[in-house]
Design an enzyme around this catalytic site. Structure first.
Site: not given
Length: 606
Positions: A16, A21, A133
């Site tokens: 992914g 990133a 996050d």
């Protein structure tokens, strides 16, 4: 990059890609085990300064070893051209995918997921690390039911790299705390807010803060403009909703102070409906194996148990808890004759045929009649486009505000749309009131009551073994140990007991006109802090009552008296405890029958 080798890791395939990133499936060249490799985008890893910062952050989070935190195996060196982290490879699905496939999740399942994540945060916060996050994309669930929180430290790295809110952070504003959205000072309570937002999303199937762009979302986060849990999911557990609302309080001081406290609140939501925390029948593993069967089993359990649990609440005099339990059952079993009879008896009205929403409003009118004074606590929503909100965070009075029968709540069954009955005067005033949004209590606003309801203050005495002061909002009502009673207006009150030696306790108290009662408060003393000096090696392992806590390096540290101290918190300081430190083959222990001070010093290493 596929087919190449990063150090000793073969890059096999792309899994992914996000704004910060790209993630690859890899394999250790000599051990043969599968790993995940997260490679930061070149614009983040192009400078030597960023690589140094990233390496320092990776070294900090590499110390986290917890069953609910993704394990980090390796990371790139400072001189590497690419910045990457090598982690365990988790077979499973993200929470984002689970909600996308299943929609809103059952309350008891959400509580289990929340307990796992809160435990992970409690451990990380103890080491001084914030996540920053928390969102569904950063949580993996394995087929065996193990929950893994990912990407610790990445958000901090991005913050320190002065990355603007694009790419990786576009999806994050809806889960930010108000202080994070305003670039304020962050602490553990910021992560708790984000976790509360995630749980809100799981149990309702919707984001609490929405908007056409990130700026609108952030404005709603900062202003606290959102619906309540029970507005979007009326069949949800009210106790779970309380925990989420408190975790999402606008002011950090109104939230849970520690993630461990959230664990307790979520566990209480399971206990309320008779489900043990370790129940195999309602485990996350069994849900993933067969969600439909799991949900049917929970439905049967609630239908079988909520009536008796509601009667138990009535027997102990807690009519509000009983009505909340009954209201949840009516949300899933609209024609339950036993509960309808109990509700009608509570309302002291002659039995009559009633449609489900008619019965619910009648049940809630009992709370409304007793709590009209609480209306002075609410202020109209200044923004016409904002969703309605019916309760402050963690406030049990949320069930007292029901949608008008003529306008069913969002996502209610179509059969809920019925003609409006004529409720009692107090309920009619409440039901016809415009949508409201929670604000701080206004201590100077005097409660008003209809002339037909003469009242006098209730006289309440609080009892506790610990000294404390009771507050309503920011206003102190008095000290608990005084003999004089507290005078409270009839209705439902949100109170907080605070003191130097105790953990703040928020609780709800419903009182009637002229009532005299005594309320025992089970206050928890603040943990004792055992301090270790620098004579102890950071790799030595601390323990409490023969249970290993971890290496001293994992404890928080403070500066004081010209030295650096490692701090170990010991709960229940009024009880005997044995604190130990194991270095190599030897263990040094010290026993405290009772901690008479909040800070004590462990003996130096000889």
């Amino acid at each position: 990059m596929i087919g190449t080798t990063l150090d000793k890791y073969e890059v096999l395939q792309k899994l992914g890609e996000g704004g910060m990133a790209t993630v690859y499936l890899g394999r250790h060249a000599t051990l043969g085990r599968e790993v995940a490799i997260k490679v930061l985008h070149p614009h983040l890893s192009s400078s030597a300064r960023n690589r140094k910062r990233f390496a320092a952050e990776a070294r900090a989070i590499e110390r986290l070893h917890h069953p609910n935190i993704l394990e980090i195996h390796d990371y790139s060196g400072i001189d590497a051209s690419d910045c990457y982290i090598v982690t365990e490879y988790v077979h499973g699905t993200t929470l984002a995918a689970l909600v996308r496939d299943r929609g809103r999740l059952p309350s008891e399942l959400v509580a289990r997921i929340g307990i796992a994540l809160a435990r992970a945060l409690a451990y990380a916060h103890l080491t001084g690390i914030l996540h920053r996050d928390i969102k569904p994309e950063n949580v993996m669930v394995r087929p065996d039911g193990v929950v893994k929180l990912m990407d610790f430290g990445i958000a901090r790295f991005l913050d320190e790299s002065h990355v603007t809110m694009t790419g990786a952070l576009v999806g994050s504003p809806a889960f930010m705390s108000p202080e994070q959205a305003t670039e304020g000072t962050l602490d553990a309570r910021s992560d708790i807010f984000s976790l509360g937002t995630l749980l809100f999303h799981l149990v309702t199937g919707h984001l609490p803060f929405s908007g056409s762009n990130p700026s609108v979302i952030l404005r709603n986060v900062i202003e606290g403009r959102r619906p309540s849990v029970l507005e979007l999911a009326p069949a949800a557990s009210a106790r779970l909703a309380d925990a989420i609302e408190r975790a999402m309080s606008q002011r950090p001081e109104d939230r849970f102070d520690r993630a461990d406290d959230l664990v307790e609140a979520l566990s209480a939501s399971l206990a309320e409906v008779g489900i043990p925390p370790a129940s195999d029948s309602f485990s996350l593993t069994s849900y993933l194996a067969d969600p439909e069967t799991w949900e049917r089993g929970l439905d049967r359990h609630l239908r079988d148990n909520l009536p008796s649990l509601g009667r138990i609440a009535l027997d102990r005099g807690d009519s509000l808890d009983a009505l909340r339990l009954f209201n949840r059952l009516l949300s899933i079993d609209e024609g339950n004759a036993e509960v309808l009879a109990l509700v009608q008896n509570l309302h002291s009205a002659p039995p009559r045929p009633a449609r489900p929403w008619r019965v619910r409003v009648a049940a809630l009118a009992l709370v409304a009649a007793a709590g009209v004074a609480a209306l002075a606590w609410w202020a109209p929503d200044p923004g016409p486009a904002a969703p309605a909100r019916s309760s402050v965070a963690g406030e049990r009075a949320s069930v007292a505000v029901a949608p008008s029968p003529a306008t069913p709540p969002p996502f209610a069954p179509a059969s809920s749309s019925v003609s409006a009955p004529v409720p009692p005067p107090a309920a009619a005033a409440l039901a016809s009131a415009p949508p409201t949004v929670a604000t701080r209590p206004a201590a100077t606003v005097a409660p008003t009551l209809p002339p037909s309801l003469p009242t006098e203050p209730a006289r309440v005495r609080f009892v506790s073994e610990w000294p404390a002061t009771v507050y309503k909002g920011d206003v102190p009502l008095g000290e608990i140990r005084r003999s004089e009673p507290f005078l409270l207006a009839p209705g439902l009150h949100r109170l907080v007991a605070k003191g130097d030696a105790i953990v703040p306790l928020a609780f709800d108290l419903e009182v009637a006109s002229g009532q005299e009662l005594e309320r025992v408060l089970s206050l928890e003393p603040r943990p004792a802090r055992v301090r270790f000096d620098a004579t102890w090696d950071a790799n030595c392992v601390a323990s409490v009552d023969d249970v290993d806590i971890g290496p001293l390096a994992g404890l928080s540290s403070v500066q004081g008296e010209g030295a650096t101290w490692r701090i170990l918190e010991v709960r229940a300081p009024q009880q005997p405890h044995v604190v130990g430190v194991r270095c190599g083959g030897s263990t040094t222990t010290r026993r405290w029958e009772r901690f008479t001070r909040t800070d004590v010093v462990f003996p130096s290493r000889q």
